[in-house]
Design an enzyme around this catalytic site. Structure first.
Site, PDB file in Angstrom:
ATOM      1  N   GLY A  40       0.814  -1.223   0.000  1.00  0.00           N
ATOM      2  CA  GLY A  40       0.000   0.000   0.000  1.00  0.00           C
ATOM      3  C   GLY A  40       0.838   1.259   0.000  1.00  0.00           C
ATOM      4  CB  ILE A  45      -0.240   5.778   6.150  1.00  0.00           C
ATOM      5  CG1 ILE A  45      -1.295   6.723   6.759  1.00  0.00           C
ATOM      6  CG2 ILE A  45       0.734   5.303   7.216  1.00  0.00           C
ATOM      7  CD1 ILE A  45      -2.324   6.020   7.650  1.00  0.00           C
ATOM      8  N   GLY A  46       1.287   4.665   3.599  1.00  0.00           N
ATOM      9  CA  GLY A  46       2.299   3.754   3.042  1.00  0.00           C
ATOM     10  C   GLY A  46       3.274   4.500   2.143  1.00  0.00           C
ATOM     11  CE1 TYR A 199     -19.216  -6.308   3.895  1.00  0.00           C
ATOM     12  CE2 TYR A 199     -19.695  -4.175   2.901  1.00  0.00           C
ATOM     13  CZ  TYR A 199     -18.781  -5.112   3.363  1.00  0.00           C
ATOM     14  OH  TYR A 199     -17.444  -4.847   3.296  1.00  0.00           O
TER      15      TYR A 199
HETATM   16  N1  LIG Z   1      -6.382   7.030   7.111  1.00  0.00           N
HETATM   17  C1  LIG Z   1      -6.710   6.772   8.381  1.00  0.00           C
HETATM   18  O1  LIG Z   1      -7.284   7.623   9.080  1.00  0.00           O
HETATM   19  C2  LIG Z   1      -6.362   5.437   8.980  1.00  0.00           C
HETATM   20  C3  LIG Z   1      -6.677   5.230  10.335  1.00  0.00           C
HETATM   21  C4  LIG Z   1      -6.362   4.011  10.921  1.00  0.00           C
HETATM   22  C5  LIG Z   1      -5.749   3.026  10.160  1.00  0.00           C
HETATM   23  N2  LIG Z   1      -5.474   3.243   8.830  1.00  0.00           N
HETATM   24  C6  LIG Z   1      -4.828   2.156   8.083  1.00  0.00           C
HETATM   25  O2  LIG Z   1      -3.660   2.656   7.441  1.00  0.00           O
HETATM   26  C7  LIG Z   1      -3.376   1.874   6.282  1.00  0.00           C
HETATM   27  C8  LIG Z   1      -3.090   2.784   5.111  1.00  0.00           C
HETATM   28  O3  LIG Z   1      -4.271   3.512   4.825  1.00  0.00           O
HETATM   29  P1  LIG Z   1      -4.274   4.950   4.141  1.00  0.00           P
HETATM   30  O4  LIG Z   1      -5.126   5.823   4.988  1.00  0.00           O
HETATM   31  O5  LIG Z   1      -2.905   5.387   3.791  1.00  0.00           O
HETATM   32  O6  LIG Z   1      -5.135   4.604   2.832  1.00  0.00           O
HETATM   33  P2  LIG Z   1      -4.922   4.898   1.269  1.00  0.00           P
HETATM   34  O7  LIG Z   1      -4.334   6.244   1.043  1.00  0.00           O
HETATM   35  O8  LIG Z   1      -6.252   4.592   0.664  1.00  0.00           O
HETATM   36  O9  LIG Z   1      -3.860   3.789   0.831  1.00  0.00           O
HETATM   37  C9  LIG Z   1      -4.216   2.437   0.782  1.00  0.00           C
HETATM   38  C10 LIG Z   1      -3.164   1.691   0.009  1.00  0.00           C
HETATM   39  O10 LIG Z   1      -3.544   0.304   0.010  1.00  0.00           O
HETATM   40  C11 LIG Z   1      -3.472  -0.168  -1.327  1.00  0.00           C
HETATM   41  N3  LIG Z   1      -4.395  -1.268  -1.595  1.00  0.00           N
HETATM   42  C12 LIG Z   1      -5.739  -1.283  -1.439  1.00  0.00           C
HETATM   43  N4  LIG Z   1      -6.244  -2.453  -1.853  1.00  0.00           N
HETATM   44  C13 LIG Z   1      -5.197  -3.197  -2.277  1.00  0.00           C
HETATM   45  C14 LIG Z   1      -5.070  -4.480  -2.842  1.00  0.00           C
HETATM   46  N5  LIG Z   1      -6.139  -5.274  -3.076  1.00  0.00           N
HETATM   47  N6  LIG Z   1      -3.848  -4.937  -3.162  1.00  0.00           N
HETATM   48  C15 LIG Z   1      -2.748  -4.152  -2.972  1.00  0.00           C
HETATM   49  N7  LIG Z   1      -2.798  -2.922  -2.459  1.00  0.00           N
HETATM   50  C16 LIG Z   1      -4.016  -2.441  -2.117  1.00  0.00           C
HETATM   51  C17 LIG Z   1      -3.807   1.046  -2.171  1.00  0.00           C
HETATM   52  O11 LIG Z   1      -3.368   0.807  -3.487  1.00  0.00           O
HETATM   53  P3  LIG Z   1      -4.172   1.304  -4.802  1.00  0.00           P
HETATM   54  O12 LIG Z   1      -3.386   2.500  -5.246  1.00  0.00           O
HETATM   55  O13 LIG Z   1      -4.069   0.158  -5.741  1.00  0.00           O
HETATM   56  O14 LIG Z   1      -5.585   1.605  -4.388  1.00  0.00           O
HETATM   57  C18 LIG Z   1      -3.055   2.127  -1.437  1.00  0.00           C
HETATM   58  O15 LIG Z   1      -1.696   2.136  -1.825  1.00  0.00           O
HETATM   59  C19 LIG Z   1      -4.598   0.950   6.084  1.00  0.00           C
HETATM   60  O16 LIG Z   1      -4.303  -0.327   6.560  1.00  0.00           O
HETATM   61  C20 LIG Z   1      -5.674   1.609   6.946  1.00  0.00           C
HETATM   62  O17 LIG Z   1      -6.619   0.667   7.394  1.00  0.00           O
HETATM   63  C21 LIG Z   1      -5.753   4.432   8.228  1.00  0.00           C
END
Ligand SMILES: NC(=O)c1ccc[n+]([C@@H]2O[C@H](COP(=O)([O-])OP(=O)(O)OC[C@H]3O[C@@H](n4cnc5c(N)ncnc54)[C@H](OP(=O)(O)O)[C@@H]3O)[C@@H](O)[C@H]2O)c1
Length: 347
Positions: A40, A45-46, A199
């Site tokens: 990700g 965050i990633g 769901y």
């Molecule tokens: N944002 C928050 O407030 C928050 C709070 C608590 C925890 N988190 C956790 O932090 C982590 C990162 O989230 P984020 O907020 O940075 O979200 P984000 O900006 O939506 O990034 C998500 C990443 O996951 C990838 N991804 C999604 N589905 C995938 C799949 N099937 N196979 C491979 N990669 C996939 C996306 O790739 P694509 O470019 O292909 O979509 C993207 O690079 C997550 O685990 C989330 O649950 C976030």
């Protein structure tokens, strides 16, 4: 109350001097000779985690559904850090076949592996969707794909640690939302998959994040049993506006984010806990723990159950076995009963 004020002011949360306002750059030491896989890393965050680890000298592997998005990310990293060693490889975590193919390709490269950051995640927009393996899509992406990925790579991590003397670290990115699910997660998945109950995207997300914490607990114990010099911890990154929640249209979502705006982190702050747990010397040897704001924190009571951690592991193995042997993933097999042993309780 004191904690909330501390959080808002961003004062250090612990003896390490880091807190809710620390950034990924502030907490990450030099990482020359380290190889890290970050799922990700094309967004949010990633992406920040990958940028900072690469800036500190790590070789960064970016597995992604969209190779183009990962190449763009590599170009952004190299603009800032010319010569950064960034590898891009295809991976769709919702597909167990894709996870297997990625692991085969990575292992064939013969590279060491010090850090595995299981960060990718999704928050469904509302409709039930099943993965190609017949598993609820949020659970499949956020948890099950990472379970298999870790299982396939952990041997290389143990070898690397033994050869280099550098402890390996696995970081599972969970969320405080894991505590929003109350009940039997396996029964919930079974009923929702069979369309016996409606769901609910938030419940599905909470279940997947609870699974991230339970996975960490069981994995840490297994790594210790194996004698591997590899730790496993999980983190809540904090709340930050990323694609995960930005794409969730609606007045209510916008209102919640407006009200919470003072508590939101920036993306560099949200990547800090992951980077701290992945790289900081103070976390050496710490395993099976949950972190928030760059400090150890308490997960929900449901996430501390040894029994549930073992049950999740057993069910995950059963699903993976079925898909690997082309057997139907009948729901009876997906969620087999587990016998609770006397004396097994929450710890
Ligand atoms: N944002 C928050 O407030 C928050 C709070 C608590 C925890 N988190 C956790 O932090 C982590 C990162 O989230 P984020 O907020 O940075 O979200 P984000 O900006 O939506 O990034 C998500 C990443 O996951 C990838 N991804 C999604 N589905 C995938 C799949 N099937 N196979 C491979 N990669 C996939 C996306 O790739 P694509 O470019 O292909 O979509 C993207 O690079 C997550 O685990 C989330 O649950 C976030």
């Amino acid at each position: 109350m004191l904690q909330a004020v501390r959080y808002l002011l961003g004062s250090p949360g612990g003896a390490n001097g880091f807190g809710s306002k620390s950034t990924a750059e502030e907490v990450t030491p030099d990482l020359c000779s380290v190889t890290a896989i970050i799922t990700g890393a094309t967004s949010g965050i990633g992406a920040e985690t990958a940028r900072v680890l690469a800036k500190r000298g790590a070789r960064v592997v970016i597995p992604a559904r969209s190779v183009k998005a990962a190449e763009d990310m590599r170009a952004r990293i190299r603009d800032e850090c010319p010569g950064a060693d960034v590898l891009v490889m295809p991976l769709d975590l919702s597909s167990l076949a894709s996870v297997r193919a990625f692991a085969d390709r990575f292992l064939d490269l013969g590279l060491p592996l010090h850090l595995l950051i299981n960060n990718a995640g999704k928050f469904s927009h509302g409709q039930l969707a099943l993965s190609e393996d017949g598993v609820e899509m949020t659970f499949a992406t956020n948890y099950l794909g990472h379970f298999l990925l870790t299982k396939l790579l952990v041997g290389r991590m143990a070898e690397t640690a033994a050869e280099t003397g550098v402890q390996g670290r696995i970081v599972n990115v969970s969320s405080s939302v894991h505590g929003w699910f109350a009940g039997d997660w396996a029964e919930y998945l079974q009923l929702v998959t069979r369309r016996k109950i409606p769901y609910d995207a938030t419940q599905a997300y909470a279940v997947s994040k609870l699974a991230n914490v339970l996975h960490t607990k069981a994995l840490a114990a297994r790594l210790q049993e194996m004698g591997a010099n590899v730790t496993a911890n999980c983190v809540h990154p904090g709340i930050v506006r990323t694609r995960l929640n930005r794409d969730r249209d609606g007045l209510l979502t916008d209102l919640v984010f407006l009200l919470l705006s003072k508590l939101l982190k920036t993306i560099p702050q949200a990547a800090a806990t992951t980077c701290y747990v992945a790289a900081h010397p103070r976390v050496a040897g710490v395993t099976g723990r949950y972190f928030a704001d760059c400090n150890e924190a308490l997960p929900s009571p449901a996430a501390t159950s040894n029994h549930e951690a073992a049950r999740l592991w057993q069910i995950s193995e059963a699903i993976i076995h079925c898909t690997n042997t082309n057997k139907s993933t009948g729901l009876g097999l997906l969620f087999p009963p587990i016998v609770q042993e006397a004396g097994d309780d929450q710890t």
